[in-house]
Design a protein around this motif. Sequence first.
Motif, mmCIF file in Angstrom:
data_model
loop_
_atom_site.group_PDB
_atom_site.id
_atom_site.type_symbol
_atom_site.label_atom_id
_atom_site.label_comp_id
_atom_site.label_asym_id
_atom_site.label_seq_id
_atom_site.Cartn_x
_atom_site.Cartn_y
_atom_site.Cartn_z
ATOM 1 N N ASP A 82 0.814 -1.218 0.000
ATOM 2 C CA ASP A 82 0.000 0.000 0.000
ATOM 3 C C ASP A 82 0.848 1.268 0.000
ATOM 4 O O ASP A 82 0.463 2.281 -0.586
ATOM 5 N N ASP A 83 2.006 1.213 0.686
ATOM 6 C CA ASP A 83 2.892 2.372 0.780
ATOM 7 C C ASP A 83 3.775 2.531 -0.455
ATOM 8 O O ASP A 83 4.551 3.493 -0.538
ATOM 9 N N GLY A 84 3.684 1.579 -1.386
ATOM 10 C CA GLY A 84 4.503 1.652 -2.596
ATOM 11 C C GLY A 84 5.976 1.402 -2.343
ATOM 12 O O GLY A 84 6.813 1.846 -3.130
ATOM 13 N N ARG A 85 6.272 0.694 -1.274
ATOM 14 C CA ARG A 85 7.666 0.394 -0.935
ATOM 15 C C ARG A 85 8.298 -0.472 -2.021
ATOM 16 O O ARG A 85 7.635 -1.319 -2.627
ATOM 17 N N ASP A 86 9.572 -0.257 -2.245
ATOM 18 C CA ASP A 86 10.316 -1.029 -3.231
ATOM 19 C C ASP A 86 10.826 -2.308 -2.564
ATOM 20 O O ASP A 86 11.687 -2.250 -1.686
ATOM 21 N N PHE A 87 10.239 -3.439 -2.925
ATOM 22 C CA PHE A 87 10.684 -4.728 -2.398
ATOM 23 C C PHE A 87 10.323 -5.817 -3.387
ATOM 24 O O PHE A 87 9.503 -5.621 -4.276
ATOM 25 N N VAL A 88 10.960 -6.964 -3.233
ATOM 26 C CA VAL A 88 10.699 -8.120 -4.078
ATOM 27 C C VAL A 88 9.733 -9.028 -3.316
ATOM 28 O O VAL A 88 9.969 -9.356 -2.158
ATOM 29 N N PHE A 89 8.649 -9.429 -3.967
ATOM 30 C CA PHE A 89 7.608 -10.244 -3.344
ATOM 31 C C PHE A 89 7.508 -11.539 -4.150
ATOM 32 O O PHE A 89 6.982 -11.557 -5.256
ATOM 33 N N LEU A 90 8.059 -12.633 -3.580
ATOM 34 C CA LEU A 90 8.198 -13.881 -4.321
ATOM 35 C C LEU A 90 7.309 -14.996 -3.795
ATOM 36 O O LEU A 90 7.301 -15.290 -2.600
ATOM 37 N N ASP A 91 6.626 -15.637 -4.715
ATOM 38 C CA ASP A 91 5.789 -16.805 -4.447
ATOM 39 C C ASP A 91 6.658 -18.046 -4.639
ATOM 40 O O ASP A 91 7.142 -18.317 -5.733
ATOM 41 N N THR A 92 6.854 -18.815 -3.557
ATOM 42 C CA THR A 92 7.721 -19.994 -3.621
ATOM 43 C C THR A 92 6.945 -21.285 -3.830
ATOM 44 O O THR A 92 7.534 -22.362 -3.780
ATOM 45 N N ARG A 93 5.643 -21.193 -4.079
ATOM 46 C CA ARG A 93 4.844 -22.399 -4.301
ATOM 47 C C ARG A 93 5.124 -22.969 -5.699
ATOM 48 O O ARG A 93 5.950 -22.456 -6.430
ATOM 49 N N THR A 94 4.393 -24.008 -6.047
ATOM 50 C CA THR A 94 4.552 -24.589 -7.385
ATOM 51 C C THR A 94 3.967 -23.653 -8.433
ATOM 52 O O THR A 94 3.127 -22.800 -8.127
ATOM 53 N N ARG A 95 4.409 -23.831 -9.662
ATOM 54 C CA ARG A 95 3.883 -23.009 -10.759
ATOM 55 C C ARG A 95 2.362 -23.172 -10.872
ATOM 56 O O ARG A 95 1.636 -22.201 -11.098
ATOM 57 N N GLU A 96 1.868 -24.384 -10.684
ATOM 58 C CA GLU A 96 0.423 -24.626 -10.783
ATOM 59 C C GLU A 96 -0.344 -23.847 -9.708
ATOM 60 O O GLU A 96 -1.385 -23.261 -9.995
ATOM 61 N N GLU A 97 0.188 -23.848 -8.499
ATOM 62 C CA GLU A 97 -0.468 -23.087 -7.426
ATOM 63 C C GLU A 97 -0.443 -21.590 -7.741
ATOM 64 O O GLU A 97 -1.441 -20.892 -7.559
ATOM 65 N N HIS A 98 0.704 -21.104 -8.198
ATOM 66 C CA HIS A 98 0.848 -19.688 -8.519
ATOM 67 C C HIS A 98 -0.135 -19.275 -9.622
ATOM 68 O O HIS A 98 -0.752 -18.210 -9.530
ATOM 69 N N GLU A 99 -0.263 -20.101 -10.643
ATOM 70 C CA GLU A 99 -1.169 -19.763 -11.744
ATOM 71 C C GLU A 99 -2.628 -19.831 -11.320
ATOM 72 O O GLU A 99 -3.468 -19.106 -11.855
ATOM 73 N N ALA A 100 -2.943 -20.662 -10.333
ATOM 74 C CA ALA A 100 -4.328 -20.796 -9.869
ATOM 75 C C ALA A 100 -4.736 -19.660 -8.929
ATOM 76 O O ALA A 100 -5.850 -19.143 -9.029
ATOM 77 N N VAL A 101 -3.847 -19.277 -8.019
ATOM 78 C CA VAL A 101 -4.145 -18.273 -7.003
ATOM 79 C C VAL A 101 -2.884 -17.461 -6.748
ATOM 80 O O VAL A 101 -1.862 -18.015 -6.370
ATOM 81 N N THR A 102 -2.969 -16.140 -6.950
ATOM 82 C CA THR A 102 -1.794 -15.288 -6.808
ATOM 83 C C THR A 102 -2.142 -14.027 -6.034
ATOM 84 O O THR A 102 -3.230 -13.492 -6.184
ATOM 85 N N ILE A 103 -1.195 -13.551 -5.248
ATOM 86 C CA ILE A 103 -1.345 -12.265 -4.581
ATOM 87 C C ILE A 103 -0.838 -11.195 -5.543
ATOM 88 O O ILE A 103 0.291 -11.285 -6.045
ATOM 89 N N ALA A 104 -1.667 -10.181 -5.803
ATOM 90 C CA ALA A 104 -1.283 -9.097 -6.707
ATOM 91 C C ALA A 104 0.008 -8.452 -6.208
ATOM 92 O O ALA A 104 0.164 -8.187 -5.013
ATOM 93 N N GLY A 105 0.916 -8.231 -7.137
ATOM 94 C CA GLY A 105 2.197 -7.610 -6.793
ATOM 95 C C GLY A 105 3.307 -8.608 -6.546
ATOM 96 O O GLY A 105 4.466 -8.228 -6.398
ATOM 97 N N SER A 106 2.956 -9.898 -6.513
ATOM 98 C CA SER A 106 3.986 -10.918 -6.313
ATOM 99 C C SER A 106 4.388 -11.524 -7.644
ATOM 100 O O SER A 106 3.680 -11.388 -8.635
#
Length: 178
Positions: A82-106
Amino acid sequence: MAEATTSMVDLLAQYPGARRALFARYHIGGCSSCAYKDEETLGEVCERNEIDVNEAIAHVLQSHEVDKAMLISPSEVKSLLDDGRDFVFLDTRTREEHEAVTIAGSEFMTQERQQELFGKAKEDDVIVLYDHTGGRVLDTCAWFQGHGLKGTRGMLGGIDAWSKEVDKAIPRYRLEMD
């Protein structure tokens, strides 16, 4: 509280980093030659490996305090976004999980992205990792910190906690294992 009578499965549920801590210090639980059964107690495992159980308990508790410092809550991550901070937001789940459900900005963590961060990120750059329920993110976070990226944090409770605490529109799910 960890005790000699605590089963290994309960110990790992209560202290997710205990597997890593026991392996790093005592070489317990990392391979078939030093494995333990879920139903074994910590006392039984220590006795078989000729380790003082009270020392092992103290080590697990100390490691747990270090692990807690590596965690960030879903609401804290939301504030970063929300604050627009510069950071890396990484999803470490499987590709299938990531494609099914993702947090915006990750973004999905690929091997290439991991190597890029190991080579180019600064020690204090903020990197936030998340998994499904927070069960494995500590190990990945420790891996990143071990490669010099001390600003790495793991999101407590994973995307499941994000769905419950931050954005109920993100569907919760359960993995079916064979």
